[in-house]
Design a protein around this motif. Structure first.
Motif, PDB file in Angstrom:
ATOM      1  N   PHE A  80      31.687  -1.752 -39.603  1.00 54.63           N
ATOM      2  CA  PHE A  80      31.119  -2.937 -40.242  1.00 54.63           C
ATOM      3  C   PHE A  80      30.739  -3.970 -39.174  1.00 54.63           C
ATOM      4  CE2 PHE A  80      33.247  -1.682 -44.358  1.00 54.63           C
ATOM      5  CZ  PHE A  80      32.079  -1.623 -45.094  1.00 54.63           C
ATOM      6  N   SER A  81      31.549  -4.057 -38.120  1.00 52.53           N
ATOM      7  CA  SER A  81      31.225  -4.974 -37.017  1.00 52.53           C
ATOM      8  C   SER A  81      29.948  -4.535 -36.313  1.00 52.53           C
ATOM      9  CB  SER A  81      32.385  -5.033 -36.020  1.00 52.53           C
ATOM     10  OG  SER A  81      33.536  -5.600 -36.605  1.00 52.53           O
ATOM     11  N   TYR A  82      29.825  -3.226 -36.056  1.00 58.75           N
ATOM     12  CA  TYR A  82      28.593  -2.712 -35.456  1.00 58.75           C
ATOM     13  C   TYR A  82      27.393  -3.019 -36.349  1.00 58.75           C
ATOM     14  CZ  TYR A  82      31.320   0.202 -32.163  1.00 58.75           C
ATOM     15  OH  TYR A  82      32.158   0.657 -31.179  1.00 58.75           O
ATOM     16  N   GLU A  84      26.995  -5.321 -38.592  1.00 62.85           N
ATOM     17  CA  GLU A  84      26.704  -6.761 -38.606  1.00 62.85           C
ATOM     18  C   GLU A  84      25.906  -7.164 -37.376  1.00 62.85           C
ATOM     19  OE1 GLU A  84      26.904 -10.753 -37.546  1.00 62.85           O
ATOM     20  OE2 GLU A  84      28.450  -9.481 -36.656  1.00 62.85           O
ATOM     21  N   ARG A  85      26.297  -6.647 -36.216  1.00 60.15           N
ATOM     22  CA  ARG A  85      25.593  -7.015 -34.983  1.00 60.15           C
ATOM     23  C   ARG A  85      24.225  -6.347 -34.896  1.00 60.15           C
ATOM     24  NH1 ARG A  85      30.699  -5.835 -32.264  1.00 60.15           N
ATOM     25  NH2 ARG A  85      29.665  -4.171 -31.091  1.00 60.15           N
ATOM     26  N   PHE A  86      24.191  -5.042 -35.134  1.00 55.00           N
ATOM     27  CA  PHE A  86      22.925  -4.317 -34.984  1.00 55.00           C
ATOM     28  C   PHE A  86      21.871  -4.836 -35.954  1.00 55.00           C
ATOM     29  CE2 PHE A  86      25.457  -0.278 -33.642  1.00 55.00           C
ATOM     30  CZ  PHE A  86      25.774  -0.873 -32.437  1.00 55.00           C
ATOM     31  N   SER A  87      22.281  -5.162 -37.184  1.00 55.72           N
ATOM     32  CA  SER A  87      21.317  -5.623 -38.171  1.00 55.72           C
ATOM     33  C   SER A  87      20.813  -7.026 -37.863  1.00 55.72           C
ATOM     34  CB  SER A  87      21.936  -5.600 -39.574  1.00 55.72           C
ATOM     35  OG  SER A  87      23.045  -6.483 -39.655  1.00 55.72           O
ATOM     36  N   THR A  88      21.460  -7.683 -36.890  1.00 55.65           N
ATOM     37  CA  THR A  88      21.011  -9.002 -36.438  1.00 55.65           C
ATOM     38  C   THR A  88      20.199  -8.900 -35.160  1.00 55.65           C
ATOM     39  OG1 THR A  88      23.228  -9.668 -37.141  1.00 55.65           O
ATOM     40  CG2 THR A  88      21.858 -11.376 -36.201  1.00 55.65           C
ATOM     41  N   GLY A  89      20.078  -7.690 -34.628  1.00 55.30           N
ATOM     42  CA  GLY A  89      19.368  -7.501 -33.375  1.00 55.30           C
ATOM     43  C   GLY A  89      20.211  -7.832 -32.168  1.00 55.30           C
TER      44      GLY A  89
END
Length: 233
Positions: A80-82, A84-89
């Protein structure tokens, strides 16, 4: 692409066997999906760039749900942390801002929805930055301090752009977003669990075809397990 396809295959098989009541088989398939995704994502993570990060968001989201549904809470939180970050670029989360806002504000709002859902699952409803549209009449997004409500407004703005571009209204807009809004209200102490349960039932009953099944059913299963006091009391 091959790994993503295999993860999708194992994940979907897990959903099917769970639906059929074959829980042990489903668990094995979800574990396999999460393991494949973990090897792939963490193998690429040391050299992953912010430009490439959004391409990994879908895989990370699928892995987060697979890990959660197979009882791997710690691994699910990592994914979920990945997501959250990846979907924010972002790759590490410590970058100043996304390199390309256009890459994460898609007209179908998939990446913003992934981020909203992941933040809710991580218990982070405020205290972060995000791409938001401060002017409802403008499509120019800015990187600013916001909260989960600001991100959900971003989701709705992206969907509005999509409608102007000819996209249809998606089930995520009519079922998932209202469900998440009610859940956030409950988590913030402003809403009633009964309303959240009604929203979950409405969301589940919105399944019309296999695409909806793959999109909605895992969310229903995950939310029931993650928030039992809200959804199963």
């Amino acid at each position: 692409m091959r790994t993503a396809g295999l993860v999708e295959c194992w994940f979907s098989l897990g959903l099917y066997h769970h639906w059929q009541g074959e829980e042990e088989v489903a668990q094995t398939e979800w574990v396999q999906a999460a393991s494949l995704a973990q090897n792939y994502i963490e193998g690429d993570l040391p050299t992953l760039t912010c430009e490439d990060a959004p391409n990994y968001a879908r895989l990370a989201r699928k892995a987060s749900l697979a890990a959660a549904l197979s009882g791997q809470a710690s691994l699910a939180r990592t994914f979920f942390s990945y997501t959250e970050r990846f979907s924010t670029g972002l790759v590490t989360g410590h970058e100043e801002r996304p390199v390309d806002p256009g890459a994460v504000l898609d007209s179908m709002a998939l990446l913003p929805i992934y981020r909203v859902y992941s933040l809710i699952r991580l218990g982070r409803l405020s205290g972060f930055h995000g791409l938001i549209f401060p002017d409802a009449n403008s499509d120019e997004a800015v990187w600013a301090r916001t909260d989960i409500h600001g991100l959900m407004a971003t989701v709705e703005h992206c969907l509005a752009i999509g409608r102007r571009e000819g996209y249809k209204v998606f089930v995520s807009e009519t079922k998932l977003i209202p469900l998440l809004r009610v859940l956030v209200a409950v988590l913030e102490g402003r809403g009633a669990s009964e309303e959240a349960r009604k929203a979950l039932i409405t969301c589940e009953r919105g399944i019309r075809d296999m695409a909806d099944f793959r999109r909605i059913y895992p969310v229903v299963l995950d939310l029931k397990a993650a928030f039992p006091v809200v959804f199963t009391a």
